[in-house]
Structures are given as structure tokens and as C-alpha cells.
Design a protein around this motif. Structure first.
Motif, PDB file in Angstrom:
ATOM      1  N   UNK A 281       0.821  -1.204   0.000  1.00  0.00           N
ATOM      2  CA  UNK A 281       0.000   0.000   0.000  1.00  0.00           C
ATOM      3  C   UNK A 281       0.853   1.251   0.000  1.00  0.00           C
ATOM      4  N   UNK A 282       0.191   2.367  -0.308  1.00  0.00           N
ATOM      5  CA  UNK A 282       0.902   3.645  -0.370  1.00  0.00           C
ATOM      6  C   UNK A 282       0.390   4.561   0.742  1.00  0.00           C
ATOM      7  N   UNK A 283       1.109   5.649   0.935  1.00  0.00           N
ATOM      8  CA  UNK A 283       0.655   6.644   1.908  1.00  0.00           C
ATOM      9  C   UNK A 283      -0.449   7.488   1.251  1.00  0.00           C
ATOM     10  N   UNK A 284      -1.183   8.232   2.061  1.00  0.00           N
ATOM     11  CA  UNK A 284      -2.232   9.096   1.500  1.00  0.00           C
ATOM     12  C   UNK A 284      -1.609  10.154   0.588  1.00  0.00           C
ATOM     13  N   UNK A 285      -0.402  10.604   0.950  1.00  0.00           N
ATOM     14  CA  UNK A 285       0.290  11.618   0.134  1.00  0.00           C
ATOM     15  C   UNK A 285       0.627  11.064  -1.254  1.00  0.00           C
ATOM     16  N   UNK A 286       1.109   9.828  -1.273  1.00  0.00           N
ATOM     17  CA  UNK A 286       1.461   9.192  -2.555  1.00  0.00           C
ATOM     18  C   UNK A 286       0.206   8.993  -3.423  1.00  0.00           C
ATOM     19  N   UNK A 287      -0.892   8.630  -2.785  1.00  0.00           N
ATOM     20  CA  UNK A 287      -2.145   8.432  -3.531  1.00  0.00           C
ATOM     21  C   UNK A 287      -2.610   9.739  -4.153  1.00  0.00           C
ATOM     22  N   UNK A 288      -2.503  10.800  -3.382  1.00  0.00           N
ATOM     23  CA  UNK A 288      -2.915  12.125  -3.869  1.00  0.00           C
ATOM     24  C   UNK A 288      -2.036  12.572  -5.030  1.00  0.00           C
ATOM     25  N   UNK A 289      -0.746  12.267  -4.926  1.00  0.00           N
ATOM     26  CA  UNK A 289       0.192  12.605  -6.011  1.00  0.00           C
ATOM     27  C   UNK A 289      -0.225  11.934  -7.318  1.00  0.00           C
ATOM     28  N   UNK A 290      -0.642  10.660  -7.230  1.00  0.00           N
ATOM     29  CA  UNK A 290      -1.076   9.935  -8.432  1.00  0.00           C
ATOM     30  C   UNK A 290      -2.323  10.586  -9.019  1.00  0.00           C
ATOM     31  N   UNK A 291      -3.309  10.851  -8.170  1.00  0.00           N
ATOM     32  CA  UNK A 291      -4.560  11.450  -8.652  1.00  0.00           C
ATOM     33  C   UNK A 291      -4.312  12.805  -9.326  1.00  0.00           C
ATOM     34  N   UNK A 292      -3.374  13.570  -8.780  1.00  0.00           N
ATOM     35  CA  UNK A 292      -3.068  14.912  -9.308  1.00  0.00           C
ATOM     36  C   UNK A 292      -2.192  14.855 -10.550  1.00  0.00           C
TER      37      UNK A 292
END
Length: 220
Positions: free
Chosen positions: A125-136
Motif C-alpha cells: 500500500x501507499x501513503x495518502x500523500x502518494x495516492x494524492x500525487x497519483x490522482x493529481x
């Protein structure tokens, strides 16, 4: 009524209407999946692409197949023609590969980003920050053949319900925050046979249940 059919009926009656049930059929024979299908269950989850593909070839074609396990990029091509939802996307590289293979099949594959909420090192799994980076990211925005439709998380395997509750609550808060900016995020996949009730209380709208439907697994 076979116990598989009975288990599905009881589960569906106990779950709120908005919660989707994914029957985790890994290691189970095609005959068991057919029994579940005949009882009205049409969404199944597997954690090995090869096993899922073999089952897909033999079973009714209106089954919705979900890949719930860790995905190796070099195996994506084997499921690209039919998989409906990939639960455990843990990095951008994997998303790129899914997009590439889905494009070859002229289809769009839905994906969930896996957030690491458990304390165990064995969980991906990834951190919430990493997930947000992907979405952006511009890279993801340009992809035409994958669509991120939600988040997934696995709680720590523990008897401590308070800890499990905290982990699910954290993921629900993250999901709510993300969906304000990205309304296409509609699925929150959390909860398995041992903890799905806690997950549902915390707002999960997709549960992944195996042993409570098919009985214990034999890994021999």
C-alpha cells in the motif's frame, strides 16, 4: 440449500443495501463458484491472475472479476481482456501498465488505490500523500484506459478491535477528503471475513469475503 448459498443469503441480508459483496474465491474450485453464482452472487475476487484467468475461461461470462491481490506488472496482460476492478494498485508504474494493456484490449479498467493502513510490514500500500500525487499527476490525467474509482485498505490482522476500528476510520476520513476534490471516487473497499462488520460501521461500501462464504481454505 447448500451452505454456500445459505452463507451468501445470510451475508446479503446482514449487509446494508449500498454495500457490495465481493466473494473471494481464491483456491476454491469452479464448482463452488458456480454454486455461489447460482445463488445470485456475480462478483468474485481472486488474488492470482493465472488462477482467475483459468476460472474466467470456464465460468459464465457475466461474472464480474475483481483482482484483489498484489499485482505483478508482467502479469497484467493475462487479465486485461476481462478484469472489472483491480483493488490493489500500489504505485503509478502499475497503473501505467494496466492502462497500456487495457488500451490493447480497447477497454477501460477500473482501479482502486491501496492505502497502507495496517501496522504490519507484510501489507502493501501507499501513503495518502502518494495516492494524492497519483490522482493529481499529469501522467494519470492523460490515461484514457484506466479509471481510479476509489480506495482500498487492509487492517492489521489482530484481535484488537479498537486498532482495526481506528485504521478503518482513518481510511474513511481519507476517502471523504479525497472525494471532495475527486467525485469519481465512489468505492471504499475495506473489510474481510474477520472484520467486515467493523469496516461497514466505518463506511465501507465494498467488502471482500471468502471463508465466511466458502469455508476455510486449504492451501495444500
Amino acid at each position: 440449500m447448500t451452505s454456500i448459498a445459505k452463507n451468501i443469503k445470510q451475508l446479503k441480508e446482514s449487509l446494508p443495501q449500498e454495500v457490495q459483496l465481493v466473494a473471494i474465491s481464491k483456491t476454491k474450485p469452479v464448482t463452488d463458484i458456480q454454486k455461489a453464482y447460482d445463488a445470485g452472487q456475480h462478483i468474485f475476487g481472486e488474488n492470482k491472475i493465472q488462477e482467475m484467468t483459468e476460472k474466467w475461461e470456464k465460468l459464465p461470462k457475466d461474472i464480474e472479476w475483481h483482482m484483489v491481490g498484489h499485482v505483478q506488472s508482467n502479469k497484467v496482460k493475462y487479465m486485461a481482456a476481462y478484469v472489472s476492478l483491480v483493488h490493489a494498485v500500489h504505485k503509478l508504474k502499475l497503473l501505467k501498465e494496466i492502462n497500456k494493456r487495457a488500451k490493447n484490449e480497447e477497454r477501460t479498467i477500473k482501479c482502486l488505490l491501496q492505502i497502507k493502513i495496517a501496522k504490519e510490514d507484510s501489507k502493501y500500500g501507499m501513503t495518502t500523500e502518494q495516492a494524492l500525487e497519483i490522482l493529481k499527476s499529469e501522467t494519470y490525467q492523460k490515461m484514457k484506459n484506466v479509471q481510479i474509482v476509489g480506495l482500498m485498505g487492509m487492517a492489521t490482522f489482530t484481535e484488537n478491535e479498537e486498532q482495526v476500528n481506528e485504521e478503518f476510520a482513518f481510511l474513511k476520513t481519507t476517502f471523504d477528503k479525497f472525494s471532495e476534490t475527486y467525485p469519481e471516487l465512489e468505492i471504499l473497499s475495506m473489510g474481510m471475513s474477520g472484520d467486515y462488520q467493523i469496516a461497514v460501521k466505518n463506511g465501507s461500501n465494498m467488502v471482500r469475503i471468502g471463508s465466511a462464504i466458502f469455508g476455510e481454505r486449504n492451501y495444500n
